[in-house]
Design a protein around this motif. Sequence first.
Motif, PDB file in Angstrom:
ATOM      1  N   VAL A  33       0.842  -1.194   0.000  1.00  0.00           N
ATOM      2  CA  VAL A  33       0.000   0.000   0.000  1.00  0.00           C
ATOM      3  C   VAL A  33       0.879   1.246   0.000  1.00  0.00           C
ATOM      4  O   VAL A  33       0.601   2.206  -0.722  1.00  0.00           O
ATOM      5  CB  VAL A  33      -0.971  -0.009   1.203  1.00  0.00           C
ATOM      6  CG1 VAL A  33      -1.698   1.316   1.336  1.00  0.00           C
ATOM      7  CG2 VAL A  33      -1.959  -1.153   1.085  1.00  0.00           C
ATOM      8  N   ASP A  34       1.952   1.237   0.766  1.00  0.00           N
ATOM      9  CA  ASP A  34       2.873   2.376   0.782  1.00  0.00           C
ATOM     10  C   ASP A  34       3.523   2.581  -0.592  1.00  0.00           C
ATOM     11  O   ASP A  34       3.736   3.714  -1.020  1.00  0.00           O
ATOM     12  CB  ASP A  34       3.941   2.190   1.864  1.00  0.00           C
ATOM     13  CG  ASP A  34       3.372   2.279   3.271  1.00  0.00           C
ATOM     14  OD1 ASP A  34       2.228   2.773   3.431  1.00  0.00           O
ATOM     15  OD2 ASP A  34       4.071   1.853   4.214  1.00  0.00           O
ATOM     16  N   GLU A  35       3.833   1.483  -1.282  1.00  0.00           N
ATOM     17  CA  GLU A  35       4.382   1.586  -2.637  1.00  0.00           C
ATOM     18  C   GLU A  35       3.353   2.179  -3.596  1.00  0.00           C
ATOM     19  O   GLU A  35       3.687   3.025  -4.430  1.00  0.00           O
ATOM     20  CB  GLU A  35       4.837   0.215  -3.134  1.00  0.00           C
ATOM     21  CG  GLU A  35       6.053  -0.318  -2.407  1.00  0.00           C
ATOM     22  CD  GLU A  35       6.349  -1.779  -2.730  1.00  0.00           C
ATOM     23  OE1 GLU A  35       5.680  -2.354  -3.629  1.00  0.00           O
ATOM     24  OE2 GLU A  35       7.241  -2.341  -2.078  1.00  0.00           O
ATOM     25  N   ALA A  36       2.103   1.749  -3.457  1.00  0.00           N
ATOM     26  CA  ALA A  36       1.035   2.303  -4.288  1.00  0.00           C
ATOM     27  C   ALA A  36       0.849   3.788  -3.989  1.00  0.00           C
ATOM     28  O   ALA A  36       0.685   4.602  -4.901  1.00  0.00           O
ATOM     29  CB  ALA A  36      -0.266   1.542  -4.047  1.00  0.00           C
ATOM     30  N   ARG A  37       0.906   4.152  -2.721  1.00  0.00           N
ATOM     31  CA  ARG A  37       0.795   5.547  -2.313  1.00  0.00           C
ATOM     32  C   ARG A  37       1.908   6.375  -2.949  1.00  0.00           C
ATOM     33  O   ARG A  37       1.679   7.455  -3.470  1.00  0.00           O
ATOM     34  CB  ARG A  37       0.866   5.668  -0.798  1.00  0.00           C
ATOM     35  CG  ARG A  37       0.790   7.101  -0.316  1.00  0.00           C
ATOM     36  CD  ARG A  37       1.277   7.240   1.129  1.00  0.00           C
ATOM     37  NE  ARG A  37       1.264   8.622   1.534  1.00  0.00           N
ATOM     38  CZ  ARG A  37       2.208   9.515   1.226  1.00  0.00           C
ATOM     39  NH1 ARG A  37       3.235   9.161   0.505  1.00  0.00           N
ATOM     40  NH2 ARG A  37       2.109  10.763   1.626  1.00  0.00           N
ATOM     41  N   ALA A  38       3.127   5.846  -2.924  1.00  0.00           N
ATOM     42  CA  ALA A  38       4.271   6.563  -3.513  1.00  0.00           C
ATOM     43  C   ALA A  38       4.056   6.790  -5.004  1.00  0.00           C
ATOM     44  O   ALA A  38       4.388   7.864  -5.527  1.00  0.00           O
ATOM     45  CB  ALA A  38       5.556   5.785  -3.261  1.00  0.00           C
ATOM     46  N   GLU A  39       3.491   5.814  -5.692  1.00  0.00           N
ATOM     47  CA  GLU A  39       3.212   5.982  -7.123  1.00  0.00           C
ATOM     48  C   GLU A  39       2.170   7.071  -7.348  1.00  0.00           C
ATOM     49  O   GLU A  39       2.288   7.877  -8.267  1.00  0.00           O
ATOM     50  CB  GLU A  39       2.741   4.663  -7.738  1.00  0.00           C
ATOM     51  CG  GLU A  39       3.790   3.584  -7.778  1.00  0.00           C
ATOM     52  CD  GLU A  39       4.945   3.873  -8.726  1.00  0.00           C
ATOM     53  OE1 GLU A  39       4.777   4.682  -9.674  1.00  0.00           O
ATOM     54  OE2 GLU A  39       6.013   3.284  -8.536  1.00  0.00           O
ATOM     55  N   LEU A  40       1.139   7.101  -6.509  1.00  0.00           N
ATOM     56  CA  LEU A  40       0.075   8.099  -6.674  1.00  0.00           C
ATOM     57  C   LEU A  40       0.560   9.516  -6.410  1.00  0.00           C
ATOM     58  O   LEU A  40       0.255  10.421  -7.174  1.00  0.00           O
ATOM     59  CB  LEU A  40      -1.092   7.789  -5.736  1.00  0.00           C
ATOM     60  CG  LEU A  40      -2.051   6.707  -6.166  1.00  0.00           C
ATOM     61  CD1 LEU A  40      -3.101   6.489  -5.089  1.00  0.00           C
ATOM     62  CD2 LEU A  40      -2.711   7.071  -7.479  1.00  0.00           C
ATOM     63  N   VAL A  41       1.274   9.712  -5.321  1.00  0.00           N
ATOM     64  CA  VAL A  41       1.642  11.086  -4.960  1.00  0.00           C
ATOM     65  C   VAL A  41       2.704  11.664  -5.891  1.00  0.00           C
ATOM     66  O   VAL A  41       2.867  12.876  -5.941  1.00  0.00           O
ATOM     67  CB  VAL A  41       2.074  11.224  -3.480  1.00  0.00           C
ATOM     68  CG1 VAL A  41       0.944  10.835  -2.546  1.00  0.00           C
ATOM     69  CG2 VAL A  41       3.339  10.468  -3.179  1.00  0.00           C
ATOM     70  N   THR A  42       3.392  10.822  -6.641  1.00  0.00           N
ATOM     71  CA  THR A  42       4.408  11.324  -7.573  1.00  0.00           C
ATOM     72  C   THR A  42       3.948  11.310  -9.024  1.00  0.00           C
ATOM     73  O   THR A  42       4.677  11.739  -9.907  1.00  0.00           O
ATOM     74  CB  THR A  42       5.716  10.521  -7.444  1.00  0.00           C
ATOM     75  OG1 THR A  42       5.450   9.140  -7.706  1.00  0.00           O
ATOM     76  CG2 THR A  42       6.322  10.672  -6.063  1.00  0.00           C
ATOM     77  N   ALA A  43       2.733  10.824  -9.282  1.00  0.00           N
ATOM     78  CA  ALA A  43       2.220  10.765 -10.658  1.00  0.00           C
ATOM     79  C   ALA A  43       2.000  12.168 -11.208  1.00  0.00           C
ATOM     80  O   ALA A  43       1.484  13.043 -10.509  1.00  0.00           O
ATOM     81  CB  ALA A  43       0.912   9.992 -10.700  1.00  0.00           C
ATOM     82  N   LYS A  44       2.370  12.372 -12.447  1.00  0.00           N
ATOM     83  CA  LYS A  44       2.145  13.673 -13.077  1.00  0.00           C
ATOM     84  C   LYS A  44       0.652  13.983 -13.153  1.00  0.00           C
ATOM     85  O   LYS A  44       0.223  15.103 -12.929  1.00  0.00           O
ATOM     86  CB  LYS A  44       2.758  13.681 -14.477  1.00  0.00           C
ATOM     87  CG  LYS A  44       2.624  14.995 -15.178  1.00  0.00           C
ATOM     88  CD  LYS A  44       3.293  14.981 -16.531  1.00  0.00           C
ATOM     89  CE  LYS A  44       3.113  16.335 -17.205  1.00  0.00           C
ATOM     90  NZ  LYS A  44       3.688  16.345 -18.538  1.00  0.00           N
TER      91      LYS A  44
END
Length: 107
Positions: A33-44
């Motif tokens: 979930v933390d990895e998914a969160r990292a992808e979301l918050v850095t997505a353009k």
Amino acid sequence: MTGAFMGPPWQMDWRLDALATRDALPEHVRKMVDEARAELVTAKDPYFRGIDADAGLPEAMSVEPVRSTDPKGSRILYFDTYKGWLVYTFKRRIEDPQIVVVEIFWQ
């Protein structure tokens, strides 16, 4: 504030019930979930619009609209090869745009 639209990293907030569900998950799932969160918050573009817009995500993740008739509505991010998901909305504001996780599930 200059009035320009802010970009990533985005702020992220959780509904309390979604956060409680996340906290109750096993440790290895919370890491996913933390990895998914990292992808979301850095997505353009947290909406992941367009053809193959989520192609930059790891193989075990994908994003799609919850309802195809609502292109600016909630999104679902699948993780752990579709064993879990996050439902989120993106509040696109000039000041303090943020992602809000409204539901989380893992099986």
